[in-house]
Design an enzyme around this catalytic site. Structure first.
Site, PDB file in Angstrom:
ATOM      1  N   VAL A 135     -10.902   3.175  -3.786  1.00 11.06           N
ATOM      2  CA  VAL A 135     -10.588   2.664  -5.119  1.00 11.06           C
ATOM      3  C   VAL A 135     -11.611   1.576  -5.441  1.00 11.06           C
ATOM      4  O   VAL A 135     -11.688   0.553  -4.741  1.00 11.06           O
ATOM      5  CB  VAL A 135      -9.151   2.091  -5.185  1.00 11.06           C
ATOM      6  CG1 VAL A 135      -8.859   1.581  -6.591  1.00 11.06           C
ATOM      7  CG2 VAL A 135      -8.128   3.148  -4.773  1.00 11.06           C
ATOM      8  N   HIS A 139     -10.304  -5.098  -3.538  1.00 10.56           N
ATOM      9  CA  HIS A 139      -8.964  -5.429  -3.026  1.00 10.56           C
ATOM     10  C   HIS A 139      -9.062  -5.809  -1.567  1.00 10.56           C
ATOM     11  O   HIS A 139      -9.941  -5.346  -0.841  1.00 10.56           O
ATOM     12  CB  HIS A 139      -8.001  -4.252  -3.215  1.00 10.56           C
ATOM     13  CG  HIS A 139      -8.527  -2.958  -2.692  1.00 10.56           C
ATOM     14  ND1 HIS A 139      -9.450  -2.201  -3.384  1.00 10.56           N
ATOM     15  CD2 HIS A 139      -8.285  -2.295  -1.550  1.00 10.56           C
ATOM     16  CE1 HIS A 139      -9.744  -1.119  -2.679  1.00 10.56           C
ATOM     17  NE2 HIS A 139      -9.054  -1.153  -1.555  1.00 10.56           N
ATOM     18  N   ASN A 150     -12.896  -2.942   2.434  1.00  9.42           N
ATOM     19  CA  ASN A 150     -13.825  -1.820   2.552  1.00  9.42           C
ATOM     20  C   ASN A 150     -14.790  -1.899   1.371  1.00  9.42           C
ATOM     21  O   ASN A 150     -14.363  -1.973   0.217  1.00  9.42           O
ATOM     22  CB  ASN A 150     -13.063  -0.493   2.522  1.00  9.42           C
ATOM     23  CG  ASN A 150     -12.145  -0.327   3.721  1.00  9.42           C
ATOM     24  OD1 ASN A 150     -12.508  -0.695   4.836  1.00  9.42           O
ATOM     25  ND2 ASN A 150     -10.957   0.202   3.507  1.00  9.42           N
ATOM     26  N   GLN A 182     -14.135   2.887   1.267  1.00  9.50           N
ATOM     27  CA  GLN A 182     -13.537   2.439   0.006  1.00  9.50           C
ATOM     28  C   GLN A 182     -13.258   3.654  -0.878  1.00  9.50           C
ATOM     29  O   GLN A 182     -14.136   4.507  -1.072  1.00  9.50           O
ATOM     30  CB  GLN A 182     -14.467   1.455  -0.730  1.00  9.50           C
ATOM     31  CG  GLN A 182     -13.820   0.877  -1.983  1.00  9.50           C
ATOM     32  CD  GLN A 182     -14.666  -0.191  -2.672  1.00  9.50           C
ATOM     33  OE1 GLN A 182     -15.778  -0.485  -2.252  1.00  9.50           O
ATOM     34  NE2 GLN A 182     -14.124  -0.766  -3.730  1.00  9.50           N
ATOM     35  N   HIS A 222      -7.015  -5.789   2.029  1.00 12.42           N
ATOM     36  CA  HIS A 222      -5.888  -5.230   2.775  1.00 12.42           C
ATOM     37  C   HIS A 222      -5.361  -6.310   3.719  1.00 12.42           C
ATOM     38  O   HIS A 222      -6.132  -6.842   4.535  1.00 12.42           O
ATOM     39  CB  HIS A 222      -6.337  -4.049   3.642  1.00 12.42           C
ATOM     40  CG  HIS A 222      -6.860  -2.857   2.898  1.00 12.42           C
ATOM     41  ND1 HIS A 222      -6.141  -1.692   2.757  1.00 12.42           N
ATOM     42  CD2 HIS A 222      -8.044  -2.637   2.279  1.00 12.42           C
ATOM     43  CE1 HIS A 222      -6.859  -0.811   2.079  1.00 12.42           C
ATOM     44  NE2 HIS A 222      -8.021  -1.361   1.779  1.00 12.42           N
ATOM     45  N   ASP A 237       0.851  -1.190   0.000  1.00 15.23           N
ATOM     46  CA  ASP A 237       0.000   0.000   0.000  1.00 15.23           C
ATOM     47  C   ASP A 237       0.889   1.245   0.000  1.00 15.23           C
ATOM     48  O   ASP A 237       1.894   1.311   0.710  1.00 15.23           O
ATOM     49  CB  ASP A 237      -0.922  -0.006   1.236  1.00 15.23           C
ATOM     50  CG  ASP A 237      -2.061   0.972   1.080  1.00 15.23           C
ATOM     51  OD1 ASP A 237      -3.217   0.530   0.950  1.00 15.23           O
ATOM     52  OD2 ASP A 237      -1.808   2.202   1.068  1.00 15.23           O
TER      53      ASP A 237
HETATM   54  P1  5GP Z   1      -9.670   1.506   0.041  1.00  9.92           P
HETATM   55  O1  5GP Z   1      -9.751   2.780   0.833  1.00  9.92           O
HETATM   56  O2  5GP Z   1     -10.326   1.646  -1.315  1.00  9.92           O
HETATM   57  O3  5GP Z   1     -10.123   0.285   0.785  1.00  9.92           O
HETATM   58  O4  5GP Z   1      -8.123   1.255  -0.180  1.00  9.92           O
HETATM   59  C1  5GP Z   1      -7.403   1.832  -1.204  1.00  9.92           C
HETATM   60  C2  5GP Z   1      -5.977   1.736  -0.801  1.00  9.92           C
HETATM   61  O5  5GP Z   1      -5.172   1.919  -1.939  1.00  9.92           O
HETATM   62  C3  5GP Z   1      -5.525   2.809   0.206  1.00  9.92           C
HETATM   63  O6  5GP Z   1      -5.019   2.174   1.374  1.00  9.92           O
HETATM   64  C4  5GP Z   1      -4.473   3.609  -0.533  1.00  9.92           C
HETATM   65  O7  5GP Z   1      -3.412   4.003   0.304  1.00  9.92           O
HETATM   66  C5  5GP Z   1      -4.029   2.642  -1.606  1.00  9.92           C
HETATM   67  N1  5GP Z   1      -3.577   3.266  -2.837  1.00  9.92           N
HETATM   68  C6  5GP Z   1      -4.189   4.273  -3.519  1.00  9.92           C
HETATM   69  N2  5GP Z   1      -3.505   4.567  -4.628  1.00  9.92           N
HETATM   70  C7  5GP Z   1      -2.445   3.727  -4.660  1.00  9.92           C
HETATM   71  C8  5GP Z   1      -1.371   3.560  -5.586  1.00  9.92           C
HETATM   72  O8  5GP Z   1      -1.242   4.241  -6.602  1.00  9.92           O
HETATM   73  N3  5GP Z   1      -0.457   2.591  -5.292  1.00  9.92           N
HETATM   74  C9  5GP Z   1      -0.570   1.805  -4.183  1.00  9.92           C
HETATM   75  N4  5GP Z   1       0.382   0.884  -3.993  1.00  9.92           N
HETATM   76  N5  5GP Z   1      -1.562   1.946  -3.284  1.00  9.92           N
HETATM   77  C10 5GP Z   1      -2.492   2.890  -3.527  1.00  9.92           C
END
Ligand code: 5GP
Length: 115
Positions: free
Chosen positions: A95, A99, A86, A93, A101, A30
């Site tokens: 993205v 996915h 998420n 969430q 974590h 992440d």
């Molecule tokens: P969400 O909030 O959708 O469950 O998690 C998205 C995760 O993707 C976040 O923890 C954020 O830090 C991570 N993330 C967002 N953009 C990027 C990226 O460009 N590269 C990587 N490796 N992680 C990302």
């Protein structure tokens, strides 16, 4: 594939170091880790949210969990890690490409990650 940042990482449009890759998924660190180990396991298939998965995705979802466990072991947190999905903006969430974590390497207190 999805038109999200993860879709672009999977397609190689955005260069990223893969900790793991197979036919079905990748794992990457992440970019904004919440703990010493914070790995994202991302299916190559661009399912937006967990609730958008269907019966056809059953094997894929199981595979993602097995990969998550293997990653946790490889990262040295196999005995204490948390798996988080998420689902939806209201749950944090950001993205919209499914996915998992894999979070570990810090103290867990009262069911929450400390620090
Ligand atoms: P969400 O909030 O959708 O469950 O998690 C998205 C995760 O993707 C976040 O923890 C954020 O830090 C991570 N993330 C967002 N953009 C990027 C990226 O460009 N590269 C990587 N490796 N992680 C990302």
């Amino acid at each position: 594939m999805s038109d999200t940042i993860f879709g672009k990482i999977i397609s190689g449009d955005i260069p990223s170091e893969f900790l793991y890759e197979d036919e079905y998924c990748i794992a990457i660190n992440d970019i904004n880790p919440q703990a010493p180990v914070h790995v994202l396991v991302i299916p190559k298939q661009g399912i937006p949210r967990l609730v958008d998965a269907g019966a056809d995705d059953q094997a894929l979802l199981g595979h993602l969990m097995l990969v998550a466990g293997n990653i946790a072991r490889e990262q040295g947190v196999g005995d204490a890690f948390r798996l988080v999905v998420n689902n939806g903006a209201g749950a944090g969430q950001t993205v919209f490409h499914l996915h998992l974590h894999v979070i570990g390497g810090a103290e867990f207190a009262e069911g929450r990650m400390a620090g």
